[in-house]
Design an enzyme around this catalytic site. Structure first.
Site, PDB file in Angstrom:
ATOM      1  N   ASP A 115       0.712  -1.288  -0.006  1.00  0.00           N
ATOM      2  CA  ASP A 115       0.066   0.039   0.147  1.00  0.00           C
ATOM      3  C   ASP A 115       0.854   1.236  -0.014  1.00  0.00           C
ATOM      4  O   ASP A 115       0.413   2.108   0.243  1.00  0.00           O
ATOM      5  CB  ASP A 115      -1.106   0.014   1.253  1.00  0.00           C
ATOM      6  CG  ASP A 115      -2.057  -0.731   1.009  1.00  0.00           C
ATOM      7  OD1 ASP A 115      -2.706  -0.979  -0.256  1.00  0.00           O
ATOM      8  OD2 ASP A 115      -2.578  -1.516   2.009  1.00  0.00           O
ATOM      9  N   ASP A 173      -6.917  -3.537  -5.784  1.00  0.00           N
ATOM     10  CA  ASP A 173      -6.466  -2.256  -5.187  1.00  0.00           C
ATOM     11  C   ASP A 173      -5.116  -1.893  -5.511  1.00  0.00           C
ATOM     12  O   ASP A 173      -4.596  -1.040  -5.593  1.00  0.00           O
ATOM     13  CB  ASP A 173      -6.682  -2.452  -3.653  1.00  0.00           C
ATOM     14  CG  ASP A 173      -7.836  -3.248  -3.061  1.00  0.00           C
ATOM     15  OD1 ASP A 173      -8.247  -4.063  -3.779  1.00  0.00           O
ATOM     16  OD2 ASP A 173      -8.356  -2.885  -2.009  1.00  0.00           O
TER      17      ASP A 173
HETATM   18  N1  GLY Z   1      -7.354  -1.175  -0.072  1.00  0.00           N
HETATM   19  C1  GLY Z   1      -8.292  -1.563   0.834  1.00  0.00           C
HETATM   20  C2  GLY Z   1      -9.594  -0.955   0.549  1.00  0.00           C
HETATM   21  O1  GLY Z   1      -9.871  -0.491  -0.475  1.00  0.00           O
HETATM   22  O2  GLY Z   1     -10.560  -1.040   1.131  1.00  0.00           O
END
Ligand code: GLY
Length: 396
Positions: A115, A173
């Site tokens: 992330d 994501d």
């Molecule tokens: N990246 C995690 C979400 O979109 O909840």
């Protein structure tokens, strides 16, 4: 024949030149919207002075949910302050943004998460775009190095999670983290970051999507030879459903891929995802999706304003690249922004734990802890980004 095309091209150019505010009748008062956003974040800064505790959402008891710098949402609060500075040019927003950005610097060495794009690009990246600060540049390059360490050439993708029983999980994501890699190549001249981003996106295109261009949330790869073993969900309704924010991440991610590569296959992918979302029979009239397009009790399901904000922002960028659908994308993005800016989704200053948007869903399957019907700092981030993109288009 030639004349016909020339005429069509002329009409298209004229349509793009018309401000969207003229094309579509609903009102969007940017001045009022940004004034409201400033009130929320002025209150948030008064209520939160310790930048090691970052506002993310609301807890089930209604109190503010705070997170540390290693949380995937740690960069959005600073990012929101940068966007308010961009919108207003007021030095106080810059001062606050610098403070909350600095608070997460140590994550540049964090190799335990995919992330880093969300965390570091939405904070330091936004800051660098506005200030050209040389330290931010170094921090972005180091962050990209940490992110790139999660790429395994044999598998061909960046590993998403280190928890769970998967062998090598990758979530949709993760497309959102590629922007950091492209920028790091631009800033450093090292093309390896860009190559990793392209390899990752190509694998995603091949394995993450169904025939109708909806996407799976999680693909688990065999870590020795890279073939996909399982396709599942983690935050959606079920493995074959279309989790709303995941569709938004894909749309945004492939639009960004086209921005950096100009490869038409990514533009085509983004347009197909947009078509899936915008033509879906379960997309409500106000264009704010339910948390999953296949949630079982539609229309009695929660909406996800964060998905709507991501989709609006992505559509506005995509409208700059798509000849055939520019007007359609802008119309839909504006409709989303009108909905999000209404009292239904925009909170009154002094409420909603000082976040702008209400009615988001973090993860419904995670129950009470899943931020259901709650504000989310990243919903505010993509909403502010979409408003700035909209403003730029209206101005031109
Ligand atoms: N990246 C995690 C979400 O979109 O909840």
């Amino acid at each position: 024949m030639k004349r016909k095309y020339l005429y069509a091209g002329f009409v298209f150019q004229m349509l793009l030149c018309l401000p969207i505010s003229c094309l579509f009748s609903q009102a969007l008062s940017l001045e009022k919207i940004f004034a409201n956003a400033q009130s929320h974040y002025t209150n948030a800064l008064k209520a939160n002075t310790d930048s090691t505790k970052i506002p993310r959402s609301t807890l089930p008891d209604g109190s503010l949910k705070l997170v540390k710098s290693n949380d995937w949402c740690s960069g959005f609060f600073a990012g929101n302050l940068w966007y308010l500075f961009q919108a207003t040019k007021q030095p106080d927003w810059k001062k606050a943004a610098i403070k909350w950005t600095a608070a997460i610097e140590k994550e540049k060495f964090n190799k335990t998460t995919h992330d880093l794009g969300f965390m570091m690009y939405c904070s330091f990246g936004s800051g660098y775009n506005l200030t050209k600060d040389a330290d931010y540049k170094k921090i972005l390059i180091q962050s990209a190095k940490s992110l790139a360490s999660r790429f395994k050439p044999k598998v061909g993708v960046i590993r998403s999670w280190d928890f769970g029983t998967w062998q090598y999980p990758v979530i949709i994501d993760n497309m959102m983290n590629l922007e950091l890699l492209f920028e790091a190549t631009k800033l450093s001249g090292d093309s390896s970051f860009r190559k990793i981003a392209i390899a990752h996106a190509d694998h995603d295109m091949q394995h993450h999507f169904r025939k109708d261009y909806s996407s799976y949330h999680v693909v688990d790869y065999d870590s020795t030879d890279g073939h996909p073993i399982k396709k599942q969900t983690h935050q959606g309704y079920n493995d074959e459903s279309s989790w709303a924010r995941g569709q938004g991440w894909g749309l945004y991610g492939f639009t960004v891929m086209y921005r950096y590569t100009k490869n038409k296959k990514y533009l085509n992918q983004a347009e197909k995802i947009a078509a899936f979302i915008l033509n879906h029979p379960n997309l409500p009239k106000d264009k704010v999706p339910y948390w999953d397009f296949n949630a079982p009790n539609i229309p009695y399901e929660e909406r996800d304003a964060s998905a709507a904000a991501v989709i609006a922002s992505a559509l506005l960028e995509l409208s700059n690249y798509s000849k055939a659908n520019a007007v359609f994308y802008r119309k839909n993005a504006k409709e989303i922004l009108v909905s999000l800016s209404s009292d239904e989704y925009t909170a009154k200053p002094g409420s909603n734990n000082n976040f702008i948007l209400k009615h988001c869903v973090g993860s419904k399957p995670h129950g009470a802890k899943g931020e259901i019907d709650a504000p989310l700092n990243y919903a505010d981030y993509y909403y502010l980004e979409a408003l700035l993109r909209y403003k730029a288009i209206v101005k031109n």
